[in-house]
Design a protein around this motif. Structure first.
Motif, PDB file in Angstrom:
ATOM      1  N   MET A 182      22.879  12.577  39.770  1.00  0.00           N
ATOM      2  CA  MET A 182      22.376  11.827  40.905  1.00  0.00           C
ATOM      3  C   MET A 182      21.310  10.846  40.415  1.00  0.00           C
ATOM      4  SD  MET A 182      20.377  13.211  44.327  1.00  0.00           S
ATOM      5  CE  MET A 182      21.604  14.426  44.642  1.00  0.00           C
ATOM      6  N   PRO A 183      21.552   9.541  40.591  1.00  0.00           N
ATOM      7  CA  PRO A 183      20.563   8.571  40.105  1.00  0.00           C
ATOM      8  C   PRO A 183      19.305   8.551  40.972  1.00  0.00           C
ATOM      9  CG  PRO A 183      22.303   7.433  41.288  1.00  0.00           C
ATOM     10  CD  PRO A 183      22.714   8.886  41.204  1.00  0.00           C
ATOM     11  N   ALA A 190      15.865   8.745  46.298  1.00  0.00           N
ATOM     12  CA  ALA A 190      15.219   7.463  46.565  1.00  0.00           C
ATOM     13  C   ALA A 190      13.708   7.643  46.605  1.00  0.00           C
ATOM     14  CB  ALA A 190      15.707   6.881  47.884  1.00  0.00           C
ATOM     15  N   THR A 191      13.011   6.632  46.091  1.00  0.00           N
ATOM     16  CA  THR A 191      11.555   6.684  46.036  1.00  0.00           C
ATOM     17  C   THR A 191      10.976   5.283  46.187  1.00  0.00           C
ATOM     18  OG1 THR A 191       9.668   7.468  44.730  1.00  0.00           O
ATOM     19  CG2 THR A 191      11.494   6.503  43.512  1.00  0.00           C
ATOM     20  N   ALA A 192       9.781   5.211  46.761  1.00  0.00           N
ATOM     21  CA  ALA A 192       9.090   3.933  46.886  1.00  0.00           C
ATOM     22  C   ALA A 192       8.498   3.536  45.537  1.00  0.00           C
ATOM     23  CB  ALA A 192       7.983   4.034  47.935  1.00  0.00           C
ATOM     24  N   VAL A 193       8.550   2.253  45.229  1.00  0.00           N
ATOM     25  CA  VAL A 193       8.008   1.722  43.968  1.00  0.00           C
ATOM     26  C   VAL A 193       6.975   0.645  44.293  1.00  0.00           C
ATOM     27  CG1 VAL A 193       8.561   0.363  41.913  1.00  0.00           C
ATOM     28  CG2 VAL A 193      10.076   2.223  42.619  1.00  0.00           C
ATOM     29  N   ARG A 194       5.732   0.887  43.852  1.00  0.00           N
ATOM     30  CA  ARG A 194       4.653  -0.081  44.070  1.00  0.00           C
ATOM     31  C   ARG A 194       3.957  -0.487  42.777  1.00  0.00           C
ATOM     32  NH1 ARG A 194       4.173   3.757  47.927  1.00  0.00           N
ATOM     33  NH2 ARG A 194       4.520   3.070  50.070  1.00  0.00           N
ATOM     34  N   ARG A 195       4.152   0.314  41.721  1.00  0.00           N
ATOM     35  CA  ARG A 195       3.415   0.101  40.467  1.00  0.00           C
ATOM     36  C   ARG A 195       4.382   0.113  39.286  1.00  0.00           C
ATOM     37  NH1 ARG A 195       0.607   3.084  43.920  1.00  0.00           N
ATOM     38  NH2 ARG A 195      -1.540   2.480  44.377  1.00  0.00           N
ATOM     39  N   PRO A 196       3.989  -0.531  38.169  1.00  0.00           N
ATOM     40  CA  PRO A 196       4.861  -0.556  36.992  1.00  0.00           C
ATOM     41  C   PRO A 196       5.284   0.832  36.512  1.00  0.00           C
ATOM     42  CG  PRO A 196       3.150  -2.203  36.748  1.00  0.00           C
ATOM     43  CD  PRO A 196       2.803  -1.412  37.992  1.00  0.00           C
ATOM     44  N   ASP A 246       9.157   2.139  35.991  1.00  0.00           N
ATOM     45  CA  ASP A 246       9.686   2.692  34.741  1.00  0.00           C
ATOM     46  C   ASP A 246      10.445   3.995  34.955  1.00  0.00           C
ATOM     47  OD1 ASP A 246       8.654   0.594  33.290  1.00  0.00           O
ATOM     48  OD2 ASP A 246       6.828   1.667  32.694  1.00  0.00           O
ATOM     49  N   ALA A 247      10.187   4.684  36.075  1.00  0.00           N
ATOM     50  CA  ALA A 247      10.763   6.006  36.307  1.00  0.00           C
ATOM     51  C   ALA A 247      12.094   5.982  37.067  1.00  0.00           C
ATOM     52  CB  ALA A 247       9.756   6.874  37.057  1.00  0.00           C
ATOM     53  N   VAL A 248      12.590   4.798  37.445  1.00  0.00           N
ATOM     54  CA  VAL A 248      13.818   4.738  38.248  1.00  0.00           C
ATOM     55  C   VAL A 248      14.989   4.203  37.434  1.00  0.00           C
ATOM     56  CG1 VAL A 248      12.547   4.539  40.413  1.00  0.00           C
ATOM     57  CG2 VAL A 248      13.278   2.450  39.234  1.00  0.00           C
ATOM     58  N   ASP A 249      16.199   4.571  37.886  1.00  0.00           N
ATOM     59  CA  ASP A 249      17.435   4.120  37.240  1.00  0.00           C
ATOM     60  C   ASP A 249      17.927   2.789  37.799  1.00  0.00           C
ATOM     61  OD1 ASP A 249      17.713   6.605  35.728  1.00  0.00           O
ATOM     62  OD2 ASP A 249      18.279   7.523  37.640  1.00  0.00           O
ATOM     63  N   GLY A 250      17.506   2.463  39.008  1.00  0.00           N
ATOM     64  CA  GLY A 250      17.892   1.226  39.669  1.00  0.00           C
ATOM     65  C   GLY A 250      16.861   0.909  40.725  1.00  0.00           C
ATOM     66  N   LEU A 251      16.954  -0.294  41.304  1.00  0.00           N
ATOM     67  CA  LEU A 251      15.935  -0.730  42.255  1.00  0.00           C
ATOM     68  C   LEU A 251      16.563  -1.552  43.372  1.00  0.00           C
ATOM     69  CD1 LEU A 251      12.778  -0.937  42.730  1.00  0.00           C
ATOM     70  CD2 LEU A 251      12.973  -3.216  41.709  1.00  0.00           C
ATOM     71  N   VAL A 252      16.106  -1.294  44.610  1.00  0.00           N
ATOM     72  CA  VAL A 252      16.442  -2.128  45.752  1.00  0.00           C
ATOM     73  C   VAL A 252      15.229  -3.002  46.050  1.00  0.00           C
ATOM     74  CG1 VAL A 252      16.938  -2.168  48.226  1.00  0.00           C
ATOM     75  CG2 VAL A 252      18.083  -0.501  46.749  1.00  0.00           C
TER      76      VAL A 252
END
Length: 194
Positions: A1-2, A27-33, A37-43
């Protein structure tokens, strides 16, 4: 599971997180570099592209986003996110920058103002989907390596594209309850890690 992040500077963050979870991703929120770095993909969600660009600069996210995309991280941009993934924009604000990655020219607010928002059924990657357009851009032109995945009236305007690990739509699939666009992206992310 990505694990797929949603750029949480502005826009439809919660809606995309919910749709990604319903599509089988973590799924996780991304606000900082460090979170990027910790995700496999980004929306990169819909919202307001000039505000998103300025906040990405303020939070020191613009260069890390460009680097991850250059390194091949899958990314999906909806509406303002499409503008952020475009190599070139028309009708941008003075000095407006993008993350880039997709060889396309996107026209901001091409379908009109907020009062001109509309819904339409269209073909997306061979499936019929219901699309919500809110102050939406369209794609003026694409490079040879860009696949057109969907068009809309008037004039068969390009509203969905893919270039390698990057996907973009003019419309907001997170507002319809239909997970097919998100599942398409989750499958892209899943396939890139193999």
């Amino acid at each position: 599971m990505p694990t797929i992040g949603v750029l949480a500077l502005q826009g439809d963050v919660r809606e995309h997180v919910r749709m990604l979870q319903e599509s089988g991703a973590t799924a996780t929120a991304v606000r900082r570099p460090a979170e990027l770095d910790a995700v496999d993909g980004l929306v990169i969600p819909g919202g307001e592209s000039t505000t998103m660009w300025k906040l990405a600069e303020t939070f020191d996210m613009l260069d890390p986003l460009r680097m991850r995309i250059k390194e091949g991280m899958p990314a999906y941009g909806s509406c303002a996110g499409m503008i952020m993934l475009a190599d070139r924009i028309e009708d941008g604000a003075d000095g407006q920058q993008t993350v880039g990655g997709i060889d396309m020219v996107v026209r901001r607010n091409a379908f009109g103002r907020q009062v001109d928002s509309f819904e339409a059924d269209l073909d997306f990657a061979g499936e019929r989907v219901h699309a919500v357009f809110i102050r939406a851009p369209w794609v003026e032109s694409v490079g040879a390596d860009v696949d057109v995945l969907g068009t809309a009236e008037p004039g068969d305007r390009i509203v969905a594209v893919r270039q390698g690990p990057l996907l973009a739509t003019s419309f907001h699939p997170e507002l319809t309850g239909d997970t097919r666009v998100h599942r398409y992206f989750v499958d892209m992310v899943d396939g890139s890690s193999r």
